[in-house]
Each structure stands twice: as C-alpha cells, then as structure tokens.
Design a protein around this motif. Structure first.
Motif, PDB file in Angstrom:
ATOM      1  N   GLY A   1      61.822   9.059  81.764  1.00 24.91           N
ATOM      2  CA  GLY A   1      62.857   9.721  80.981  1.00 24.91           C
ATOM      3  C   GLY A   1      62.445   9.998  79.548  1.00 24.91           C
ATOM      4  O   GLY A   1      63.278  10.002  78.637  1.00 24.91           O
ATOM      5  N   VAL A   2      61.154  10.243  79.347  1.00 25.74           N
ATOM      6  CA  VAL A   2      60.618  10.501  78.008  1.00 25.74           C
ATOM      7  C   VAL A   2      60.563  12.005  77.757  1.00 25.74           C
ATOM      8  O   VAL A   2      60.087  12.772  78.606  1.00 25.74           O
ATOM      9  CB  VAL A   2      59.208   9.892  77.856  1.00 25.74           C
ATOM     10  N   THR A   3      61.046  12.434  76.607  1.00 25.47           N
ATOM     11  CA  THR A   3      61.013  13.849  76.230  1.00 25.47           C
ATOM     12  C   THR A   3      59.596  14.266  75.858  1.00 25.47           C
ATOM     13  O   THR A   3      58.874  13.521  75.194  1.00 25.47           O
ATOM     14  CB  THR A   3      61.951  14.097  75.036  1.00 25.47           C
ATOM     15  N   ILE A   4      59.211  15.480  76.268  1.00 29.15           N
ATOM     16  CA  ILE A   4      57.923  16.041  75.860  1.00 29.15           C
ATOM     17  C   ILE A   4      58.146  16.957  74.656  1.00 29.15           C
ATOM     18  O   ILE A   4      58.926  17.911  74.723  1.00 29.15           O
ATOM     19  CB  ILE A   4      57.281  16.862  76.990  1.00 29.15           C
ATOM     20  N   VAL A   5      57.481  16.651  73.556  1.00 24.15           N
ATOM     21  CA  VAL A   5      57.455  17.532  72.393  1.00 24.15           C
ATOM     22  C   VAL A   5      56.108  18.256  72.440  1.00 24.15           C
ATOM     23  O   VAL A   5      55.049  17.636  72.304  1.00 24.15           O
ATOM     24  CB  VAL A   5      57.617  16.745  71.081  1.00 24.15           C
ATOM     25  N   ALA A   6      56.152  19.552  72.688  1.00 22.81           N
ATOM     26  CA  ALA A   6      54.949  20.335  72.964  1.00 22.81           C
ATOM     27  C   ALA A   6      54.427  20.982  71.692  1.00 22.81           C
ATOM     28  O   ALA A   6      54.956  22.010  71.249  1.00 22.81           O
ATOM     29  CB  ALA A   6      55.251  21.394  74.014  1.00 22.81           C
ATOM     30  N   HIS A   7      53.396  20.372  71.116  1.00 24.00           N
ATOM     31  CA  HIS A   7      52.828  20.994  69.917  1.00 24.00           C
ATOM     32  C   HIS A   7      51.841  22.096  70.309  1.00 24.00           C
ATOM     33  O   HIS A   7      51.365  22.158  71.441  1.00 24.00           O
ATOM     34  CB  HIS A   7      52.187  19.949  68.998  1.00 24.00           C
ATOM     35  N   SER A   8      51.569  22.986  69.380  1.00 18.07           N
ATOM     36  CA  SER A   8      50.678  24.139  69.589  1.00 18.07           C
ATOM     37  C   SER A   8      51.084  24.955  70.818  1.00 18.07           C
ATOM     38  O   SER A   8      50.237  25.286  71.665  1.00 18.07           O
ATOM     39  CB  SER A   8      49.220  23.668  69.726  1.00 18.07           C
ATOM     40  N   PRO A   9      52.366  25.302  70.955  1.00 18.13           N
ATOM     41  CA  PRO A   9      52.821  26.003  72.165  1.00 18.13           C
ATOM     42  C   PRO A   9      52.325  27.440  72.288  1.00 18.13           C
ATOM     43  O   PRO A   9      52.499  28.054  73.341  1.00 18.13           O
ATOM     44  CB  PRO A   9      54.351  25.965  72.026  1.00 18.13           C
ATOM     45  N   THR A  10      51.710  27.971  71.233  1.00 21.89           N
ATOM     46  CA  THR A  10      51.090  29.294  71.343  1.00 21.89           C
ATOM     47  C   THR A  10      49.572  29.193  71.233  1.00 21.89           C
ATOM     48  O   THR A  10      48.908  30.133  70.806  1.00 21.89           O
ATOM     49  CB  THR A  10      51.638  30.271  70.274  1.00 21.89           C
ATOM     50  N   GLY A  11      49.027  28.052  71.652  1.00 23.08           N
ATOM     51  CA  GLY A  11      47.571  27.894  71.671  1.00 23.08           C
ATOM     52  C   GLY A  11      46.955  27.971  70.297  1.00 23.08           C
ATOM     53  O   GLY A  11      45.967  28.673  70.080  1.00 23.08           O
ATOM     54  N   HIS A  12      47.545  27.215  69.338  1.00 22.26           N
ATOM     55  CA  HIS A  12      47.088  27.245  67.938  1.00 22.26           C
ATOM     56  C   HIS A  12      47.109  28.669  67.385  1.00 22.26           C
ATOM     57  O   HIS A  12      46.222  29.065  66.617  1.00 22.26           O
ATOM     58  CB  HIS A  12      45.681  26.646  67.803  1.00 22.26           C
ATOM     59  N   GLY A  13      48.099  29.441  67.790  1.00 21.94           N
ATOM     60  CA  GLY A  13      48.259  30.805  67.280  1.00 21.94           C
ATOM     61  C   GLY A  13      47.494  31.853  68.058  1.00 21.94           C
ATOM     62  O   GLY A  13      47.696  33.060  67.846  1.00 21.94           O
ATOM     63  N   LEU A  14      46.621  31.430  68.992  1.00 26.56           N
ATOM     64  CA  LEU A  14      45.810  32.381  69.745  1.00 26.56           C
ATOM     65  C   LEU A  14      46.670  33.397  70.484  1.00 26.56           C
ATOM     66  O   LEU A  14      46.347  34.590  70.540  1.00 26.56           O
ATOM     67  CB  LEU A  14      44.930  31.622  70.746  1.00 26.56           C
ATOM     68  N   LEU A  15      47.786  32.952  71.046  1.00 30.01           N
ATOM     69  CA  LEU A  15      48.622  33.831  71.855  1.00 30.01           C
ATOM     70  C   LEU A  15      49.544  34.712  71.012  1.00 30.01           C
ATOM     71  O   LEU A  15      50.276  35.538  71.557  1.00 30.01           O
ATOM     72  CB  LEU A  15      49.436  33.007  72.853  1.00 30.01           C
ATOM     73  N   HIS A  16      49.505  34.536  69.690  1.00 37.70           N
ATOM     74  CA  HIS A  16      50.222  35.451  68.797  1.00 37.70           C
ATOM     75  C   HIS A  16      49.389  36.690  68.492  1.00 37.70           C
ATOM     76  O   HIS A  16      49.914  37.698  68.026  1.00 37.70           O
ATOM     77  CB  HIS A  16      50.545  34.766  67.462  1.00 37.70           C
ATOM     78  N   LEU A  17      48.091  36.612  68.735  1.00 41.33           N
ATOM     79  CA  LEU A  17      47.196  37.696  68.341  1.00 41.33           C
ATOM     80  C   LEU A  17      47.422  38.932  69.193  1.00 41.33           C
ATOM     81  O   LEU A  17      47.845  38.858  70.346  1.00 41.33           O
ATOM     82  CB  LEU A  17      45.735  37.255  68.482  1.00 41.33           C
TER      83      LEU A  17
END
Length: 289
Positions: free
Chosen positions: A189-205
C-alpha cells in the motif's frame, strides 16, 4: 490508504533545479514557480538537502505553509573527491543531524514527508528507518519515504515503520520500477512518486531535437499528442498519471521545472485523458526503443 498519501495530489512539483540566479527572467523566478504550482492546486513540493535549495524553498512557502505537503530527503553527502560526487550516510546519528539541519534551512517545525535519498551499503535499512521513526514520534516528521532502494529494502523498511511513499524514476523511457518495486509497493500500500516522468525532459523535445528516441516510438507519441492538441511531453506525463489504474496503486508524477510557463504546461497534462487504445500504443513504446 495512509491519510498523508491522500494529500499528495494528482501531481507534485520537483524543486531539484530551482536556484536563485535567474538573470532577472520573471518566468524563471523560483518563488513565482512554486507559487504558480500552489495556485494551480499542487500540494506536494519536493526538495532535498542535496539539492542545496532548502532555504529557497522555505522562503517560497513562507506564508503558505498550510497549502504545502513539504517533502525533503537526506542521505547524499556531496564529496567532490569521489566518483559520482557524493557519499551516502544513513546512520542514526546522521539521520538526527540531517533532519535538524533541514528543518532549520526550511524554516519549519515539521517536514511532512521525509525520504531516505539513497540506501546505504554500510548501514542496515532497519537502523536508518528506526531513527527516522523516532522523528515521527517526536513530531518533527509526519511520514517516511524511500528512494533508490530495492524491493527487499522496501519490505524490510516497512516492517519497521509504515512507508508512505517510494520515489523512483518512472517514464515511457525508464520502466525498471515495474519489475520488482511496483509489486512490492502495491502489496504494502505504498504510493509511488514518479520522478523524471518525461525522461529528464527528453520527451518534451521536438521530433527533430529528440533523436535520442527512435523514430518509431517517437511517431507514436507525436501522433497521440496531435490528437489531443497537446505536446509530446504532456502526453508522456499523462501516461504516468494513468499508471495508477493499470497497476492498482496510487501514482503521483513529480515533474520538475524552473519556469512558470513549463509548470502550467505540466499541470495541464492532468487534463489529457488517454483512451485504452492510446495507452496500449504507449505501452509498446519501450519495446520499440
């Protein structure tokens, strides 16, 4: 579900790269960035002593503390003389020292969510979490989190004191968390906090600038983004937000930015509703890399 986890919201704000030196650009004023997050309804503001900006974060939330679920981390000690630039300390004495220092820098009486930033190979995780639990008993911390750990670490830690959140990297281009950590978190029952959800900005490019992502999977992302009149990074972020339905546990994406305009774009990704077919296409993203 832990009451603290219920306050994490649908999306958090990662303050890792915030600095005071902005060159006078109003869009990059760090206090304005944090205030824009709070104004948009984001509650979790995440920092760490290793980010060297706790004073800045504390100053930004001053006067708005009751709106913030404040998260910080300890355990990484900068050391310019070693490869990687840091040592790991997680002994009970250091837990107490680090927490007091963070409370002072943040200018608060209590940290809502306090993470071990990285497991130690020298100190059993039970000892570290035992010392962290004492902070909860003393009212200095409200909940405990872990980062950069194994599934076994999570289970051993949770046996000492309930772990509220596990912060790990999770995105379309980084899905290692799904192999062992995710089942353990769901079981506990542990929440996942997902850091870098855009691949360290790669998927914003843009496609032209994003050649580190193969043409096939990039085309999938771009096609879905066009269908939603959104940007590729927003779709990538929305995919992470949809993970909680796929895996039956609470998932909170933690994008970070240094710009107000980017912050608003990230928040808007929460309104991107992906169809089952689009999710299946995105799930094939990794296989095509």
């Amino acid at each position: 579900m832990n009451p603290l986890a219920m306050r994490l919201g649908r999306q958090g704000f990662g303050a890792m790269r915030l600095r005071d030196q902005t060159g006078g650009d109003a869009d990059r004023d760090p206090v304005s960035v944090i205030h824009a997050a709070l104004d948009a309804g984001i509650t979790m503001v995440d920092t760490a002593d290793a980010y060297r900006n706790e004073e800045l974060v504390g100053r930004a939330i001053q006067g708005r503390r009751d709106e913030v679920l404040l998260a910080s981390k300890f355990g990484l000690v900068w050391n310019d003389e070693v490869a990687g630039g840091f040592d790991v300390r997680a002994d009970p004495v250091y837990v107490r020292q680090a927490s007091e220092a963070s409370l002072r820098r943040l200018g608060v009486d209590v940290i809502d969510l306090y993470y071990l930033h990285h497991r130690s190979s020298a100190i059993p995780i039970e000892e570290t979490v035992g010392a962290m639990a004492e902070l909860v008993d003393q009212g200095k911390v409200r909940g405990l989190g872990l980062s950069n750990v194994s599934a076994e670490d999570l289970r051993r830690a949770h046996a000492v004191h309930p772990i509220v959140a596990l912060q790990e990297q999770w995105s379309l281009v980084q899905r290692d968390v799904e192999q062992e950590l995710l089942p353990a978190a769901a079981d506990l029952g542990v929440t996942i906090v997902a850091h870098s959800p855009t691949g360290h900005g790669l998927l914003h490019l843009t496609h032209a600038a994003g050649k580190q992502v193969a043409d096939g999977p990039r085309a999938i992302l771009d096609k879905i983004a066009r269908a939603h009149k959104a940007m590729a990074g927003q779709v990538a972020l929305a995919w992470v937000q949809h993970r909680q339905h796929a895996h039956d546990l609470l998932v909170v994406p933690l994008p970070g930015t240094t710009r107000v305009s980017h912050l608003r774009s990230n928040v808007a990704a929460g309104g991107v509703c992906l169809s089952d077919d689009e999710l299946r296409q995105l799930d094939s993203f990794r296989a095509a890399l």
